[in-house]
Motif scaffolding. Structure first.
Motif, short mmCIF file in Angstrom:
data_model
loop_
_atom_site.label_atom_id
_atom_site.label_comp_id
_atom_site.label_asym_id
_atom_site.label_seq_id
_atom_site.Cartn_x
_atom_site.Cartn_y
_atom_site.Cartn_z
N PHE A 1 0.86 -1.18 0.00
CA PHE A 1 0.00 0.00 0.00
C PHE A 1 0.90 1.23 0.00
N LEU A 2 0.64 2.13 -0.93
CA LEU A 2 1.46 3.32 -1.09
C LEU A 2 0.65 4.56 -0.69
N ARG A 3 1.29 5.41 0.09
CA ARG A 3 0.64 6.63 0.58
C ARG A 3 1.09 7.82 -0.25
N ILE A 4 0.14 8.62 -0.69
CA ILE A 4 0.47 9.82 -1.47
C ILE A 4 0.98 10.89 -0.52
N GLU A 5 2.18 11.36 -0.79
CA GLU A 5 2.83 12.37 0.04
C GLU A 5 2.63 13.79 -0.50
N ASP A 6 2.42 13.91 -1.79
CA ASP A 6 2.17 15.22 -2.40
C ASP A 6 0.92 15.15 -3.26
N PRO A 7 -0.25 15.40 -2.68
CA PRO A 7 -1.50 15.29 -3.45
C PRO A 7 -1.70 16.42 -4.45
N LYS A 8 -0.85 17.45 -4.40
CA LYS A 8 -0.99 18.59 -5.30
C LYS A 8 -0.25 18.40 -6.62
N HIS A 9 0.61 17.40 -6.68
CA HIS A 9 1.38 17.17 -7.90
C HIS A 9 0.47 16.61 -8.99
N ALA A 10 0.75 16.96 -10.24
CA ALA A 10 -0.07 16.50 -11.37
C ALA A 10 -0.09 14.98 -11.47
N ALA A 11 0.99 14.32 -11.04
CA ALA A 11 1.07 12.85 -11.15
C ALA A 11 0.07 12.16 -10.23
N THR A 12 -0.23 12.78 -9.10
CA THR A 12 -1.11 12.14 -8.11
C THR A 12 -2.55 12.65 -8.17
N LYS A 13 -2.84 13.50 -9.12
CA LYS A 13 -4.17 14.10 -9.23
C LYS A 13 -5.25 13.04 -9.40
N GLY A 14 -6.30 13.15 -8.57
CA GLY A 14 -7.46 12.27 -8.68
C GLY A 14 -7.30 10.91 -8.05
N LEU A 15 -6.13 10.61 -7.48
CA LEU A 15 -5.90 9.30 -6.87
C LEU A 15 -6.30 9.31 -5.39
#
Length: 284
Positions: free
Chosen positions: A156-170
């Motif tokens: 399980f991976l935790r998103i550390e930067d939710p503002k980055h374009a790569a993590t958008k919508g996840l």
């Protein structure tokens, strides 16, 4: 009067058709991607390269970019790279000085890069010595490889930067496909240029099954996807499929892109790299 207008009508229609065709072509080919690979060592890496070279063309059709791949690392030169906005390293890294210089110039002049798993590997007194300081210490920031989990297991991976374009919508936590997870010599948290995008969530522990106890992680902080703020790049620790080594048949037991959330993360990243405002300019 109508007869006099006929040639003009024809030219207008012809011009309209040409412009429409060019517009459609532009929409179908927003940017160009080139993937480099070796696919000679470790069946898990070979499996991932084959998987990626099937998966990326399908994604390219859906999201309107072109995807090419090559195992000729001599193509890592300014003239060849002029066409491409994004480079992908699927398994290894360039070894020749001219190839390395061309890559460094490429990313320093606005080119995008995405790397998977073994592309960051470096270990002195191995086939892949840490003999490229700019790449491993500045660009990636990770330095040498230190250790890994075994067997390949999901996490399980935790998103550390939710503002980055790569993590958008996840979702805040995503489930990755089985992988051999790496840890590194350098502490990425202390590097002000590194933006950690995802890390292993504590709910994944214990991570790995051994048989060596050192191959099972019980705690700690492990970044697995990150970007360098000075470049248009993202590194993914993922890219090592699970393989049935024990029975001597090298059968695939997992595939990286079987995880929908992990796949979307890669797509988001590629679209961010490809659709950015910066355009690579060859530096000779």
């Amino acid at each position: 009067m109508n007869r006099l207008n006929q040639p003009y009508k024809f030219l207008f229609i012809l011009s309209f058709c040409i412009l429409t065709a060019l517009n459609v072509y532009a929409q179908k080919s927003k940017f160009h991607v080139i993937a480099f690979y070796t696919a000679k060592n470790d069946q898990a890496h070979i499996s991932f390269v084959h998987e990626a070279n099937k998966w990326f063309p399908e994604v390219a059709k859906k999201y309107h970019f072109t995807y090419d791949s090559t195992n000729n690392w001599n193509n890592l030169n300014p003239e060849f790279l002029k066409k491409y906005k994004v480079i992908i390293f699927l398994d290894t890294r360039p070894e020749e000085p001219a190839q390395r210089k061309a890559f460094e110039n490429y990313v320093k002049n606005g080119g995008g890069w995405m790397g998977f798993h073994f592309s960051a590997f470096a270990l002195n007194q191995s086939t892949y010595n840490q003999d490229w300081d700019w790449y491993h210490n500045e660009f990636l920031g990770s330095g040498e490889y230190k250790s890994n989990t075994w067997r390949p297991t999901s996490a399980f991976l935790r998103i550390e930067d939710p503002k980055h374009a790569a993590t958008k919508g996840l979702n805040h936590i995503i489930k990755a496909s089985p992988n051999e997870w790496y840890r590194w010599q350098n502490d990425l948290i202390k590097n002000k240029n590194i933006d950690i995008l995802l890390a292993i969530d504590s709910s994944s522990f214990p991570l790995g099954t051994g048989p060596k106890q050192s191959e099972i992680w019980h705690n700690g902080y492990y970044p697995v996807v990150w970007s360098n703020k000075n470049y248009r790049m993202v590194y993914f620790n993922m890219g090592h499929n699970d393989i049935d080594y024990e029975h001597g048949i090298n059968k695939d037991l997992s595939h990286t892109f079987d995880s929908p959330e992990e796949s979307q993360l890669v797509i988001n990243t590629l679209l961010w790299l490809g659709n950015g405002n910066k355009t690579y300019k060859a530096a000779y």
